[in-house]
Design a protein around this motif. Structure first.
Motif, PDB file in Angstrom:
ATOM      1  N   VAL A  66      64.533  48.974   9.993  1.00 35.58           N
ATOM      2  CA  VAL A  66      65.074  48.172   8.899  1.00 35.58           C
ATOM      3  C   VAL A  66      64.680  48.783   7.556  1.00 35.58           C
ATOM      4  O   VAL A  66      63.589  49.323   7.399  1.00 35.58           O
ATOM      5  CB  VAL A  66      64.590  46.693   9.001  1.00 35.58           C
ATOM      6  CG1 VAL A  66      63.091  46.568   8.784  1.00 35.58           C
ATOM      7  CG2 VAL A  66      65.367  45.780   8.067  1.00 35.58           C
TER       8      VAL A  66
ATOM      9  N   THR B  30      73.802  37.707   9.290  1.00 33.49           N
ATOM     10  CA  THR B  30      74.118  39.110   9.534  1.00 33.49           C
ATOM     11  C   THR B  30      75.563  39.320   9.116  1.00 33.49           C
ATOM     12  O   THR B  30      76.374  38.390   9.152  1.00 33.49           O
ATOM     13  CB  THR B  30      73.941  39.496  11.020  1.00 33.49           C
ATOM     14  OG1 THR B  30      74.763  38.662  11.820  1.00 33.49           O
ATOM     15  CG2 THR B  30      72.490  39.367  11.448  1.00 33.49           C
TER      16      THR B  30
ATOM     17  N   ALA C  90      59.027  46.667  14.633  1.00 36.29           N
ATOM     18  CA  ALA C  90      59.914  46.952  13.498  1.00 36.29           C
ATOM     19  C   ALA C  90      59.407  48.175  12.740  1.00 36.29           C
ATOM     20  O   ALA C  90      58.242  48.229  12.348  1.00 36.29           O
ATOM     21  CB  ALA C  90      59.990  45.752  12.573  1.00 36.29           C
TER      22      ALA C  90
ATOM     23  N   LEU D 186      60.642  40.697  11.251  1.00 36.43           N
ATOM     24  CA  LEU D 186      61.625  40.569  12.330  1.00 36.43           C
ATOM     25  C   LEU D 186      60.949  40.250  13.652  1.00 36.43           C
ATOM     26  O   LEU D 186      59.866  40.763  13.936  1.00 36.43           O
ATOM     27  CB  LEU D 186      62.397  41.884  12.493  1.00 36.43           C
ATOM     28  CG  LEU D 186      63.133  42.398  11.263  1.00 36.43           C
ATOM     29  CD1 LEU D 186      63.633  43.815  11.500  1.00 36.43           C
ATOM     30  CD2 LEU D 186      64.279  41.467  10.909  1.00 36.43           C
TER      31      LEU D 186
ATOM     32  N   THR E 296      67.062  54.259   8.267  1.00 30.62           N
ATOM     33  CA  THR E 296      67.636  53.961   9.573  1.00 30.62           C
ATOM     34  C   THR E 296      68.608  55.084   9.937  1.00 30.62           C
ATOM     35  O   THR E 296      68.818  56.006   9.143  1.00 30.62           O
ATOM     36  CB  THR E 296      68.386  52.606   9.576  1.00 30.62           C
ATOM     37  OG1 THR E 296      69.565  52.744   8.773  1.00 30.62           O
ATOM     38  CG2 THR E 296      67.513  51.472   9.071  1.00 30.62           C
TER      39      THR E 296
ATOM     40  N   TYR F 156      60.136  44.367   2.798  1.00 29.36           N
ATOM     41  CA  TYR F 156      60.916  44.412   4.022  1.00 29.36           C
ATOM     42  C   TYR F 156      60.940  43.047   4.709  1.00 29.36           C
ATOM     43  O   TYR F 156      59.952  42.315   4.669  1.00 29.36           O
ATOM     44  CB  TYR F 156      60.305  45.430   4.988  1.00 29.36           C
ATOM     45  CG  TYR F 156      60.291  46.826   4.436  1.00 29.36           C
ATOM     46  CD1 TYR F 156      61.314  47.711   4.723  1.00 29.36           C
ATOM     47  CD2 TYR F 156      59.259  47.251   3.604  1.00 29.36           C
ATOM     48  CE1 TYR F 156      61.325  48.995   4.216  1.00 29.36           C
ATOM     49  CE2 TYR F 156      59.254  48.537   3.077  1.00 29.36           C
ATOM     50  CZ  TYR F 156      60.282  49.404   3.388  1.00 29.36           C
ATOM     51  OH  TYR F 156      60.293  50.675   2.856  1.00 29.36           O
TER      52      TYR F 156
ATOM     53  N   ALA G 220      69.636  44.281   3.696  1.00 28.15           N
ATOM     54  CA  ALA G 220      68.800  45.276   4.363  1.00 28.15           C
ATOM     55  C   ALA G 220      69.604  45.790   5.550  1.00 28.15           C
ATOM     56  O   ALA G 220      70.366  45.040   6.164  1.00 28.15           O
ATOM     57  CB  ALA G 220      67.474  44.676   4.825  1.00 28.15           C
ATOM     58  N   ASP G 221      69.453  47.075   5.878  1.00 27.23           N
ATOM     59  CA  ASP G 221      70.146  47.644   7.027  1.00 27.23           C
ATOM     60  C   ASP G 221      69.258  47.496   8.250  1.00 27.23           C
ATOM     61  O   ASP G 221      68.073  47.838   8.207  1.00 27.23           O
ATOM     62  CB  ASP G 221      70.459  49.123   6.774  1.00 27.23           C
ATOM     63  CG  ASP G 221      71.401  49.696   7.810  1.00 27.23           C
ATOM     64  OD1 ASP G 221      72.386  49.016   8.152  1.00 27.23           O
ATOM     65  OD2 ASP G 221      71.160  50.827   8.276  1.00 27.23           O
ATOM     66  N   LEU G 222      69.807  46.979   9.336  1.00 24.16           N
ATOM     67  CA  LEU G 222      69.082  46.759  10.589  1.00 24.16           C
ATOM     68  C   LEU G 222      69.755  47.577  11.683  1.00 24.16           C
ATOM     69  O   LEU G 222      70.966  47.443  11.906  1.00 24.16           O
ATOM     70  CB  LEU G 222      69.105  45.274  10.959  1.00 24.16           C
ATOM     71  CG  LEU G 222      68.501  44.901  12.317  1.00 24.16           C
ATOM     72  CD1 LEU G 222      66.998  45.177  12.325  1.00 24.16           C
ATOM     73  CD2 LEU G 222      68.781  43.449  12.633  1.00 24.16           C
TER      74      LEU G 222
ATOM     75  N   ASP H 235      66.497  54.335   3.033  1.00 26.14           N
ATOM     76  CA  ASP H 235      65.660  53.215   2.589  1.00 26.14           C
ATOM     77  C   ASP H 235      65.475  53.265   1.071  1.00 26.14           C
ATOM     78  O   ASP H 235      65.061  54.296   0.538  1.00 26.14           O
ATOM     79  CB  ASP H 235      64.299  53.309   3.282  1.00 26.14           C
ATOM     80  CG  ASP H 235      63.372  52.167   2.927  1.00 26.14           C
ATOM     81  OD1 ASP H 235      63.863  51.063   2.643  1.00 26.14           O
ATOM     82  OD2 ASP H 235      62.147  52.379   2.933  1.00 26.14           O
TER      83      ASP H 235
ATOM     84  N   TYR I 234      74.049  44.573   8.853  1.00 24.16           N
ATOM     85  CA  TYR I 234      73.295  44.288   7.634  1.00 24.16           C
ATOM     86  C   TYR I 234      72.710  42.888   7.721  1.00 24.16           C
ATOM     87  O   TYR I 234      73.363  41.969   8.216  1.00 24.16           O
ATOM     88  CB  TYR I 234      74.195  44.363   6.395  1.00 24.16           C
ATOM     89  CG  TYR I 234      74.716  45.748   6.112  1.00 24.16           C
ATOM     90  CD1 TYR I 234      73.877  46.743   5.619  1.00 24.16           C
ATOM     91  CD2 TYR I 234      76.051  46.059   6.345  1.00 24.16           C
ATOM     92  CE1 TYR I 234      74.359  48.014   5.361  1.00 24.16           C
ATOM     93  CE2 TYR I 234      76.541  47.330   6.091  1.00 24.16           C
ATOM     94  CZ  TYR I 234      75.680  48.301   5.598  1.00 24.16           C
ATOM     95  OH  TYR I 234      76.161  49.557   5.361  1.00 24.16           O
TER      96      TYR I 234
ATOM     97  N   HIS J  44      59.808  50.286   9.348  1.00 28.39           N
ATOM     98  CA  HIS J  44      60.290  50.171   7.971  1.00 28.39           C
ATOM     99  C   HIS J  44      60.601  51.556   7.430  1.00 28.39           C
ATOM    100  O   HIS J  44      59.772  52.452   7.522  1.00 28.39           O
ATOM    101  CB  HIS J  44      59.236  49.515   7.075  1.00 28.39           C
ATOM    102  CG  HIS J  44      58.908  48.121   7.480  1.00 28.39           C
ATOM    103  ND1 HIS J  44      57.787  47.476   7.050  1.00 28.39           N
ATOM    104  CD2 HIS J  44      59.551  47.229   8.276  1.00 28.39           C
ATOM    105  CE1 HIS J  44      57.753  46.263   7.563  1.00 28.39           C
ATOM    106  NE2 HIS J  44      58.820  46.100   8.311  1.00 28.39           N
TER     107      HIS J  44
END
Length: 180
Positions: free
Chosen positions: A169, A51, A100, A86, A105, A83, A126-128, A110, A67, A102
């Protein structure tokens, strides 16, 4: 020829057609691995997930984010698509209920599922994002991340409260996902 004979002949013909089609597909797939061809899927064990804040803060309105960064540690160029898978873990690596979502966010748009080619040493992101203000918050300690959505995964430290185990995400991208 009897009806039974016709059915047997039709079955044999279908089986031969299927076998010819399958072998043609195998030949095509093998031919595609030549010079200039698209990269093959990343093999288990060649991807490392971490991360990172990437120098920007993702916090506001009870939302937090980070991220995910996946790096090709292998010796060959390979590709991922879509994706990350998680799953949250609590203390002692106990499984926590995880959902999760998809797509976009709270902090990033996305890019959509697409193939990302990673040369050795190169990364994708990927943005979490999650919320942390509700009474149903789960205390996560770790996050399992499957870069390809399969069984092979990395476990990263993730000491945070997550409302209802819900994560958002984006798809993997060679650029940091952003709001624009």
């Amino acid at each position: 020829m009897t009806i039974r004979g016709l059915r047997t002949a039709a079955t044999v013909t279908a089986a031969v057609a299927l076998a010819v089609g399958a072998s043609a597909g195998i030949a095509s797939a093998a031919g595609a691995a030549g010079p200039g061809a698209a990269a093959g899927s990343c093999a288990p064990g060649t991807l490392k997930v971490t991360t990172t804040s990437a120098g920007s803060s993702q916090a506001g309105m009870s939302h937090s984010g980070t991220y995910l960064k996946v790096t090709n540690t292998g010796q060959s160029t390979c590709a991922i698509n879509g994706y990350p898978g998680l799953a949250l873990e609590g203390a002692g690596h106990t499984a926590l209920k995880t959902t999760a979502h998809h797509g976009d966010t709270h902090f990033a748009k996305d890019p959509g599922a697409h193939q990302v080619t990673l040369k050795p040493g190169k990364s994708a992101f990927a943005d979490l994002v999650w919320t942390h203000a509700g009474p149903s918050s789960a205390q996560a300690k770790y996050l399992q991340v499957s870069p390809t959505g399969g069984n092979s995964h990395s476990v990263v430290p993730f000491d945070t409260l997550v409302d209802g185990g819900a994560l958002s995400v984006t798809a993997w991208s060679v650029k940091l996902p952003s709001a624009s």
